[in-house]
Design a protein around this motif. Sequence first.
Motif, PDB file in Angstrom:
ATOM      1  N   UNK A  89      10.314 -94.553  11.753  1.00 40.93           N
ATOM      2  CA  UNK A  89      10.701 -93.196  11.257  1.00 40.93           C
ATOM      3  C   UNK A  89      11.917 -93.685  10.451  1.00 40.93           C
ATOM      4  N   UNK A  90      11.735 -92.806   9.301  1.00 44.61           N
ATOM      5  CA  UNK A  90      12.828 -93.013   8.153  1.00 44.61           C
ATOM      6  C   UNK A  90      13.616 -91.670   7.974  1.00 44.61           C
ATOM      7  N   UNK A  91      14.696 -91.791   7.617  1.00 43.23           N
ATOM      8  CA  UNK A  91      15.415 -90.372   7.103  1.00 43.23           C
ATOM      9  C   UNK A  91      15.562 -90.154   5.494  1.00 43.23           C
TER      10      UNK A  91
ATOM     11  N   UNK B 155      15.532 -77.998  -8.967  1.00 43.48           N
ATOM     12  CA  UNK B 155      15.897 -79.076  -8.075  1.00 43.48           C
ATOM     13  C   UNK B 155      14.909 -79.931  -7.512  1.00 43.48           C
TER      14      UNK B 155
ATOM     15  N   UNK C 226      17.157 -72.449  -3.159  1.00 49.07           N
ATOM     16  CA  UNK C 226      15.948 -72.318  -2.799  1.00 49.07           C
ATOM     17  C   UNK C 226      15.570 -70.777  -2.637  1.00 49.07           C
TER      18      UNK C 226
ATOM     19  N   UNK D 222       8.601 -78.607   7.170  1.00 52.51           N
ATOM     20  CA  UNK D 222       9.253 -79.739   7.990  1.00 52.51           C
ATOM     21  C   UNK D 222       9.367 -80.961   7.077  1.00 52.51           C
TER      22      UNK D 222
ATOM     23  N   UNK E 251      13.963 -75.560  -3.208  1.00 51.46           N
ATOM     24  CA  UNK E 251      15.008 -76.277  -3.599  1.00 51.46           C
ATOM     25  C   UNK E 251      15.568 -76.883  -2.556  1.00 51.46           C
ATOM     26  N   UNK E 252      15.760 -76.409  -1.084  1.00 56.45           N
ATOM     27  CA  UNK E 252      16.368 -76.896  -0.128  1.00 56.45           C
ATOM     28  C   UNK E 252      15.605 -77.923   0.607  1.00 56.45           C
TER      29      UNK E 252
ATOM     30  N   UNK F 145      15.782 -81.165  -1.180  1.00 54.67           N
ATOM     31  CA  UNK F 145      16.965 -81.874  -0.997  1.00 54.67           C
ATOM     32  C   UNK F 145      17.314 -82.439   0.530  1.00 54.67           C
ATOM     33  N   UNK F 146      16.977 -81.682   1.560  1.00 53.68           N
ATOM     34  CA  UNK F 146      17.067 -81.996   2.856  1.00 53.68           C
ATOM     35  C   UNK F 146      16.284 -83.309   3.103  1.00 53.68           C
ATOM     36  N   UNK F 147      17.127 -84.154   3.998  1.00 50.01           N
ATOM     37  CA  UNK F 147      16.867 -85.165   4.523  1.00 50.01           C
ATOM     38  C   UNK F 147      16.408 -85.096   6.268  1.00 50.01           C
ATOM     39  N   UNK F 148      15.134 -85.367   6.588  1.00 49.13           N
ATOM     40  CA  UNK F 148      14.662 -85.277   7.844  1.00 49.13           C
ATOM     41  C   UNK F 148      14.176 -86.425   8.421  1.00 49.13           C
ATOM     42  N   UNK F 149      13.954 -86.926   9.636  1.00 45.89           N
ATOM     43  CA  UNK F 149      13.267 -88.285   9.670  1.00 45.89           C
ATOM     44  C   UNK F 149      11.776 -87.940   9.783  1.00 45.89           C
TER      45      UNK F 149
ATOM     46  N   UNK G 153      11.291 -71.602   9.189  1.00 47.65           N
ATOM     47  CA  UNK G 153      12.243 -72.350  10.248  1.00 47.65           C
ATOM     48  C   UNK G 153      13.458 -71.437  10.717  1.00 47.65           C
TER      49      UNK G 153
END
Lengths: 263, 374, 183
Positions: free
Chosen positions: B4-6, B32, B118, B144, B172-173, B176-180, B261
């Motif tokens: 798993x990586x972020x 973006x 976004x 996601x 755009x969001x 940019x957003x980081x998730x696992x 979401x």
Amino acid sequence: MPFPYRTGFTQFLRGASKVKKVFTRPMSLKDTPFHYCPGCGHSIIHRLVAEVIDELGIREKTIGVPPAGCAVLAYNYFDVDMAEAPHGRAAAVATGIKRVLPDKLVFTYQGDGDIAAIGTAETIHAANRGERITAVFVNNAVYGMTGGQMAPTTITGQVTTTSPGGRVPLRDGYPLDLSEMLGIAAGSVYIERTSVTTPKGIMKTRKALKKAFMVQMEDKGFALVEILSPCPTNWKMSPAQAVRWVDEVMTKTFPLKVIKDVA
Amino acid sequence: MAGKVLMRGTHVLGEAAIRAGCRAYFGYPITPQNELPEYMAAAFAKMEGAVFLQAESELASINMVMGASIAGARVMTSSSSPGISLKQEGISYLAAMELPAVIVNMMRGGPGLGNIAPSQGDYFQATKGGGHGDYRVIVLAPAYGQEIADMTRAAFDMADKYRTPVMILGDGMMGQMMEPVVFPEPLDPASFPKKDFVLDGCQGRPSRIVRSLWLDTNLEEELNWRLVRKYEIITEEIPDEEIYLADDAEVIVVAYGTAARIAKGGVHRAREAGQKIGLFRPKTLWPFPYEPLKRLSRKIRHMVVFEMSTGQMVEDVRLAVEGRCDVSFYGRPGGVVATPEEIARVLSGVYRRLDHGRGAAAESGHTFRSVGSA
Amino acid sequence: MLLKIIFSGFGGQGVLMMGYVLAVAGMKEDKHVTFLPAYGAEVRGGTANCTVVVSDNEIASPIASSPEYVVAMNYPSMIKYLNMVKSGGTMFLNSDLISEKPAREDLKTVSVPANSLAHEMGNDRALNMIMLGAVNAVAGIVSEKALAEAVETVLEGKKKTLIDTNQQALVKGSKYMCSGCGS
């Protein structure tokens, strides 16, 4: 119904074992009659490109990219892999192919409107990247397929359907010297302007095309041959008048010369 | 979980594309989504035979994609709304020539230059053709980080399977957003079956043509019907959706991507207040999951469509529902991101107006226009 | 648990890394996390901020309209987020750069002299990890072990001494809070 003399002619050929075939359809052309107008330069230029491909033995590793314009149907004539490009985008499509298949040979075949108006950006940037492609630029100073509108290379004073009183530079802009512009680009290696109005010009064009393909085969950079080509239909001239007009008028704006050669 | 990586959405997309065997990328900078071409540039610089090229324009880049697809590569381009408008010409040609390609749109506020926040204003453009002519593009809408990875893999597979451009529609969001994320195992492009349309020189075979010009109207008509038959198969095979807490629901919120979401957050809050509200989230926007939504509409009393636009997907929802239940719309265009609390308020408002034996049903077709009006 | 934290400050204060390390630590504990940096024109002109959400359940929105915690590394950040913090929430202030107290009665305030503490350590740039250590000591979002491991993940491939320094900074920030200084 066969021509009356055909049987005899065939027998003549069979009998004449010493007769050498000196003129035949190039392998790289399909057995399809050209649809181009009488006196149009495209048929000659198609043939020259095909001859050069044959001579260099590259038919099975060449991909051609025809334009939107009169030569859009070039894929009906060339017996090599052909990918149609949207209007003006041949250099970009060719770039995509060449980058993925760097050991293949890719040529574009474009008219003046395609390469010097709507596709100027793609062309200049392909040249500037030194893209390993060969561009065949057929300049007939008019939009042929759409019916004779003013082109970027329409010369000053030339009458077209959209410059009915003749091209006025301060209204319509000047004829664009695209090849000279491309010569400035650091990535271009070989650029020559020729014509196909005389046997000598045709042979020179053939030589230039061969060189433009060789530049690509030697992985040197961008090469382009601009070919002045008559369009009697849209110029409202006879084929003979059209040839004279290229030689006497058009070459004053677009002089025949090697524009750049650092190959 | 192992592996798993972020990672930010754009990087997830890039890594997933590479693992799907993508070896050619062409693009032009626009915010973006710039982190995606940057990721591809860095990764491809270390991979022999992989092609990264920053083009002079979006027009050029989509046509380079065309060339690379013609040459047989798994190829991708990405952009954001204004740049996607410029790519529409090429997308129409890709559809007509039946060439596989993956196009990423990280949507931003519009119309015009808009902003870089976004948004979901490009739904019509993405799902209804976008360019000229009679064609469709498969449109996948992840919500996601993990879905970005999974859908990117699917996008390349679908593009090849159906020989058609596939769009991944994010915002755009999301980029940019980081998730696992857990990535699937990488595929080796050398193991892919050879495509029979590829132009690579006619060695040992007749020469081929890739074209979209059919001057003979009968042939052009045949191309159009052939595309339709293909689209019917796609419509049969790939529609996908998430249905959440719908079993006992009286109100359903319909939303996709980032909006979904947020809507889900709204659903949770409404549920905490004892309101029977669920969620329907299309994961494929074209083909739109009409059938499951149609089935839901038979037992649901009211659907609220929430989009980060002034109302585009709501038209597909109405087509699916065909008047079987009420449909209203709530939108936040222009790059504004609604909060789950805000959506909960909207949903609760609708829920309270349902006829629970003490009032009239909510009006169908109502649009909550002003900010927070519900 | 659902916690939303905004980290904000000047560019160069390591604000994004604070959020990133916290998010990675959350991931290592198998929590749901999102990390959303401000991007584009918003970050031109030298400000930086990011939002981290850590939750036991699926995260709806990665945006924090009323965060439980705001970490302000400079004065403009405190002003910018002052009205957003949830009632009963906490503002962490870099007291070396912020002398005022926020004008809200319903907030807790934690002051950490991050610059001074970093200077004490002999590494001025470690102020971000000092602050993060302090934040986590108060908020208890993740374990100290996860945070230390996250530093290793985030700085993978970098010099061992850099990783050590950052881990020590986390500890220093945490100890500062435990000594009861931050109030």
